[in-house]
Design an enzyme around this catalytic site. Structure first.
Site, mmCIF file in Angstrom:
data_model
loop_
_atom_site.group_PDB
_atom_site.id
_atom_site.type_symbol
_atom_site.label_atom_id
_atom_site.label_comp_id
_atom_site.label_asym_id
_atom_site.label_seq_id
_atom_site.Cartn_x
_atom_site.Cartn_y
_atom_site.Cartn_z
ATOM 1 N N HIS B 12 0.371 -1.099 -0.094
ATOM 2 C CA HIS B 12 -0.371 0.121 0.417
ATOM 3 C C HIS B 12 0.465 1.185 -0.196
ATOM 4 C CE1 HIS B 12 -0.126 -0.804 4.250
ATOM 5 N NE2 HIS B 12 0.750 -0.089 3.992
ATOM 6 N N HIS B 59 -0.591 5.014 9.338
ATOM 7 C CA HIS B 59 0.553 5.624 9.194
ATOM 8 C C HIS B 59 0.981 6.834 9.962
ATOM 9 C CE1 HIS B 59 0.471 2.747 6.200
ATOM 10 N NE2 HIS B 59 1.322 2.373 6.063
ATOM 11 N N HIS B 196 10.638 -3.235 2.823
ATOM 12 C CA HIS B 196 11.145 -1.833 2.912
ATOM 13 C C HIS B 196 11.783 -1.731 4.119
ATOM 14 C CE1 HIS B 196 7.408 -1.485 4.376
ATOM 15 N NE2 HIS B 196 6.780 -0.271 3.823
ATOM 16 N N GLU B 243 4.826 -5.170 8.940
ATOM 17 C CA GLU B 243 3.788 -5.006 8.076
ATOM 18 C C GLU B 243 3.419 -5.975 7.272
ATOM 19 O OE1 GLU B 243 3.304 -0.505 6.612
ATOM 20 O OE2 GLU B 243 3.913 -2.124 5.358
#
Lengths: 134, 284
Positions: B12, B59, B196, B243
């Protein structure tokens, strides 16, 4: 007995755990306030005055004013929070990473286009220590 | 009764939303990212779910540091796109199946998953980007083709819930869905990742080998995969790669045996490896 932190030996990385969350609380609450335009306007009009509402440490406050992005993380900031300050300054996630890694915008972008930073040699702090002593 | 027929795993990355919102998806940088979703858009049009149960994380947009629920279920009638610091995304308001959401909340708590109930909530890119890549461009005047029940998971402050907990929550969500007395086709999304790291001196870490193995094991070894300790995500897939625990919620809600009908993987989108998979229950 304390919970063992098995993630502390990952190089160039802060894991935002409960201790960091506690240390960085007011800094991070300041950062997230900037997600709203009215707060960005107030901060940009008077940074020092705006920061008075957040009881952060003098070191954290100084790092905010000087935009020392790595120092903010060292002092308990979390990237999702500090990125709100960066966004206020017109810096996106990728350019912020270019600054934090010391690579600069272009070199960082090129690295990502070439598949990113390899995990090889970047898993353990000891691997980074060896590189420094070479 | 309602039934879960398929699962979607999907990154996302906020920059993907920005690329769609600013109309630059044809640029050479973005073209390969979106190419991999062409088949997905056909698939979801064909599948036409009534409800999407969407597992994502906020976030530091809606939830600040003052309150950090591990699992928060969206029970409001609708969820507006939030201003994340650069204005709200110009996409439709997300509409809930409110009656089903409150049924699921009740079922989960009695099933010993002590979730937080959100009766007011905005949603950030973590929820809207997966809808955008699957459904294509939508303006605020449009409607999303499916109702959406959001489940927001804390993955910002360590520790995120364990993969095992997420996998078992998926099973409890399935029980909740199947005890809802309305004939509904439900697709579950697990979002975030893949490898990431956004922060500090190791930013930019990408581990294609690890990501590929993760995608493989979703079909071949989902239970084993759910046992992976947090430190492996952090070390191998980057600090924000954790995540990926949210994909286990999606996987747990499916049958043990699933068919992989589509996969897409591309590096980079901004700082991130884009991963996407569609899994269908064999019986459906």
């Amino acid at each position: 007995m304390a919970i063992k932190k098995d993630y502390e030996d990952i190089p160039g990385t802060f894991v935002f755990d409960a201790d960091r969350g506690r240390e960085g609380y007011h800094l991070n609450q300041f950062c997230i306030s900037l997600r709203l335009q009215k707060n960005r306007d107030a901060f940009n009009a008077d940074e020092e005055g705006y920061l008075d509402a957040y009881p952060m440490t003098p070191e954290q406050r100084d790092a905010v004013l000087k935009r020392e992005w790595n120092r903010l993380l060292e002092l308990g900031g979390n990237i999702y929070y500090t990125s709100k300050l960066a966004a206020n300054d017109g810096i996106n996630f990728q350019d912020l990473a270019g600054i934090m890694t010391g690579m600069g915008r272009e070199a960082y972008r090129d690295m990502m286009l070439n598949g990113g930073r390899s995990p090889e040699g970047n898993r353990y702090q000891s691997e980074w220590d060896e590189k420094e002593t070479d | 009764m309602a039934r879960i027929t398929a699962g979607v795993g999907c990154s996302h990355v906020p920059a993907i939303g920005v690329a769609m919102d600013t109309g630059i998806t044809d640029q050479p940088y973005w073209q390969p990212v979106f190419k991999g979703f062409e088949k997905s858009r056909e698939w979801i049009k064909e599948k036409n779910p009534d409800v999407i149960f969407l597992v994502y994380n906020d976030h530091c947009t809606v939830f600040d540091a003052s309150c950090i629920p591990t699992f928060a279920l969206g029970c409001a009638a609708e969820f507006a796109p939030a201003d994340e610091g650069w204005g709200p995304r110009p996409v439709p308001v997300v509409k809930n199946h409110q009656k089903m959401a409150s049924h699921i909340a009740q079922s989960l708590i009695l099933d010993e998953f002590d979730i937080t109930i959100m009766n007011e909530m905005e949603v950030d890119h973590g929820l809207t980007v997966p809808l955008s890549v699957m459904y294509g461009d939508k303006t605020p005047e449009d409607e999303w083709p499916a109702l959406v029940i959001p489940l927001c998971v804390n993955v910002v402050q360590y520790p995120a819930p364990t993969g095992n907990r997420c996998y078992n929550l998926g099973k409890a969500i399935r029980r909740a869905v199947e005890s809802f007395d309305e004939d509904l086709n439900v697709v579950i999304f697990g979002t975030g990742g893949m490898s990431h790291q956004l922060q500090y001196k190791r930013a930019g870490l990408i581990n294609q080998e690890w990501d590929t193995a993760f995608l493989d094991r979703l079909t071949s070894d989902p239970v084993g995969l759910s046992q992976m300790p947090h430190v492996e995500y952090l070390r191998e897939a980057g600090s924000e790669g954790v995540e990926m625990v949210m994909w286990h919620v999606m996987r747990g809600a499916l049958d043990d045996d699933v068919t992989e009908v589509h996969r897409h993987y591309h590096v980079p989108a901004s700082n991130t490896a884009v991963g996407h998979i569609i899994l269908e229950n064999k019986a459906s």
